[in-house]
Structures are given as C-alpha cells and as structure tokens.
Scaffold this active site. Structure first.
Site, mmCIF file in Angstrom:
data_model
loop_
_atom_site.group_PDB
_atom_site.id
_atom_site.type_symbol
_atom_site.label_atom_id
_atom_site.label_comp_id
_atom_site.label_asym_id
_atom_site.label_seq_id
_atom_site.Cartn_x
_atom_site.Cartn_y
_atom_site.Cartn_z
ATOM 1 N N LYS A 42 0.813 -1.197 0.000
ATOM 2 C CA LYS A 42 0.000 0.000 0.000
ATOM 3 C C LYS A 42 0.859 1.263 0.000
ATOM 4 C CE LYS A 42 -3.349 -2.247 3.067
ATOM 5 N NZ LYS A 42 -3.872 -2.216 4.437
ATOM 6 N N GLY A 43 2.100 1.122 0.462
ATOM 7 C CA GLY A 43 2.940 2.294 0.738
ATOM 8 C C GLY A 43 3.117 3.278 -0.399
ATOM 9 N N ASP A 102 14.754 -0.569 1.644
ATOM 10 C CA ASP A 102 15.442 -0.765 2.908
ATOM 11 C C ASP A 102 16.476 -1.889 2.725
ATOM 12 O OD1 ASP A 102 14.758 -0.308 6.112
ATOM 13 O OD2 ASP A 102 15.171 -2.394 5.682
ATOM 14 N N LYS A 130 17.196 3.765 1.952
ATOM 15 C CA LYS A 130 18.050 3.696 3.155
ATOM 16 C C LYS A 130 19.271 2.855 2.806
ATOM 17 C CE LYS A 130 14.355 3.307 6.581
ATOM 18 N NZ LYS A 130 13.824 2.402 7.616
ATOM 19 N N PHE A 151 13.197 5.016 11.127
ATOM 20 C CA PHE A 151 11.892 4.550 10.658
ATOM 21 C C PHE A 151 11.011 5.752 10.352
ATOM 22 C CE2 PHE A 151 7.779 2.552 10.468
ATOM 23 C CZ PHE A 151 8.097 1.417 9.731
ATOM 24 N N ARG A 164 -0.311 6.860 7.218
ATOM 25 C CA ARG A 164 -0.157 6.924 5.766
ATOM 26 C C ARG A 164 -0.661 8.253 5.197
ATOM 27 N NH1 ARG A 164 1.133 1.801 3.871
ATOM 28 N NH2 ARG A 164 0.185 0.055 4.970
HETATM 29 P P1 IMP Z 1 12.867 -4.043 1.942
HETATM 30 O O1 IMP Z 1 12.503 -5.350 1.332
HETATM 31 O O2 IMP Z 1 13.599 -4.245 3.239
HETATM 32 O O3 IMP Z 1 13.637 -3.153 0.995
HETATM 33 O O4 IMP Z 1 11.533 -3.394 2.389
HETATM 34 C C1 IMP Z 1 10.955 -2.356 1.789
HETATM 35 C C2 IMP Z 1 9.565 -2.141 2.349
HETATM 36 O O5 IMP Z 1 9.600 -2.081 3.775
HETATM 37 C C3 IMP Z 1 9.028 -0.809 1.914
HETATM 38 O O6 IMP Z 1 8.287 -0.926 0.744
HETATM 39 C C4 IMP Z 1 8.174 -0.393 3.079
HETATM 40 O O7 IMP Z 1 6.869 -0.902 2.920
HETATM 41 C C5 IMP Z 1 8.808 -1.034 4.264
HETATM 42 N N1 IMP Z 1 9.673 -0.069 4.983
HETATM 43 C C6 IMP Z 1 11.009 -0.057 5.055
HETATM 44 N N2 IMP Z 1 11.463 0.970 5.790
HETATM 45 C C7 IMP Z 1 10.369 1.643 6.187
HETATM 46 C C8 IMP Z 1 10.179 2.833 6.974
HETATM 47 O O8 IMP Z 1 11.108 3.492 7.457
HETATM 48 N N3 IMP Z 1 8.886 3.207 7.148
HETATM 49 C C9 IMP Z 1 7.829 2.535 6.628
HETATM 50 N N4 IMP Z 1 7.965 1.441 5.891
HETATM 51 C C10 IMP Z 1 9.223 0.984 5.673
HETATM 52 MG MG MG Z 2 6.261 -0.835 0.511
#
Ligand code: IMP
Ligand code: MG
Length: 179
Positions: A42-43, A102, A130, A151, A164
C-alpha cells in the site's frame, strides 16, 4: 498524529518538487515505449498517484501488493504476494514504483518474479532509500531521496497501518514502536 513524530524530514512542498522532477525524467525516458507502471501497495499509492499526475505520457497503471513486512519495523525476508497483476507483462517495459527501499529484499525478489514472467525491461522508481540497510544490491533508476537508518512514516508509509495520510514524511519517535 504529528505528536508521534520526532522530526519532519521532507515537507509536502519538498516532496512535490522532487516528484515533478522524477515525473519529467520518466516521461522523457518512456515517451515512445509500451510502458507498464506497477504501484506497490500500500505504501506507494500516494507517491504513484502524484507521480502519474505529473507525467505527460500515457501510461498503463497497475497494482501489486507484495511485502516482506508484518506489523513490525524489521524485514522478515519472506516475500508475500497479496495482490497480483491482472495483465500480461511479456515484452513490456515495466516501471516499479516503490515508497522506500530498505534491505532491498522485496524489490529484488519482485524483479526476479517479473523477469520470469517475461518482462522486457524493469526499472525502479523509489521515493526514499536507506542505503545503510541494504542486504541485497539493487539498482534504483529514479530516486527521490536517500535517508539515514530511521523509521519514517507519512506520504503513504505506515507504522502498523497508521500515519499513511500525513502529507509529509517524518521520523517516528522510537517510543511509539515496539518490537
Ligand atoms: P525491503 O525489502 O527491506 O527493501 O523493504 C521495503 C519495504 O519495507 C518498503 O516498501 C516499506 O513498505 C517497508 N519499509 C522499510 N522501511 C520503512 C520505513 O522506514 N517506514 C515505513 N515502511 C518501511
Ligand atoms: Mg512498501
């Protein structure tokens, strides 16, 4: 909601300026291509909707819900596809729109899945990154901002489905989240 934030790191105006800049680049690069934009729910729903409204090319807008997150703030490493595409992407030029990268696990797994389905090219557009948290190397073709290991919430991003709808991006106070 604002009281739960330690700091606002990107205001609505700053985000808007960046979104316009990204939309302009994307419009130029995809001008004559058969192009599918995949919004990762959803982000990314707010980012993607601002992005497409600033693009001046026609685009096929699609949605996927794929996440490696539960309700917490650390990645589980497992990718779940909760909502899938309803189109054939064989030979298409795919642009994935993500809120934040992330560990890189979500998008690298998703990219593999989409290549297996025959996507022609796949590029990534992410509002935030990040870099210090990366576990799998992943190229970001269109990036809004790099951020430190904090975060963040707002502009589509949540903690436990909250925040959101904030129009800006802020750092959540650590005492708000529990592991
Ligand atoms: P990754 O697979 O670790 O790269 O995760 C990415 C997903 O984790 C993003 O699409 C977000 O939904 C969630 N995410 C990672 N960091 C944050 C944050 O600081 N705030 C909110 N959601 C995050
Ligand atoms: Mg996401």
């Amino acid at each position: 909601m604002k009281n739960d934030l330690k700091e606002i790191i990107f205001t609505a105006d700053e985000i808007n300026a960046k979104v316009r800049e990204l939309a302009k680049k994307i419009s130029k690069d995809y001008e004559n291509l058969d192009f599918v934009l995949i919004t990762i729910l959803k982000g990314s729903f707010i980012f993607a909707s601002d992005l497409v409204r600033n693009m001046d090319i026609s685009t096929n807008i699609n949605f996927m819900e794929a996440s490696s997150y539960g309700n917490g703030t650390t990645t589980s490493g497992e990718l779940k596809i909760k909502h899938d595409l309803d189109i054939d992407i064989r030979g298409k030029h795919v642009l994935i729109v993500e809120d934040i990268i992330d560990s890189g696990i979500t998008l690298s797994k998703l990219k593999n899945i989409l290549y297996e389905r025959g996507a022609g090219t796949i590029k990534i557009c992410s509002l935030l990154n990040k870099p210090s948290r990366r576990q799998i190397e992943i190229e970001i073709d269109y990036l809004g901002f790099n951020i430190p290991d904090e975060f963040v919430v707002g502009y589509g991003m949540d903690y436990a489905e909250k925040y959101r709808n904030l129009p800006y991006v802020g750092i959540l106070k650590p005492e708000i989240y529990t592991f």
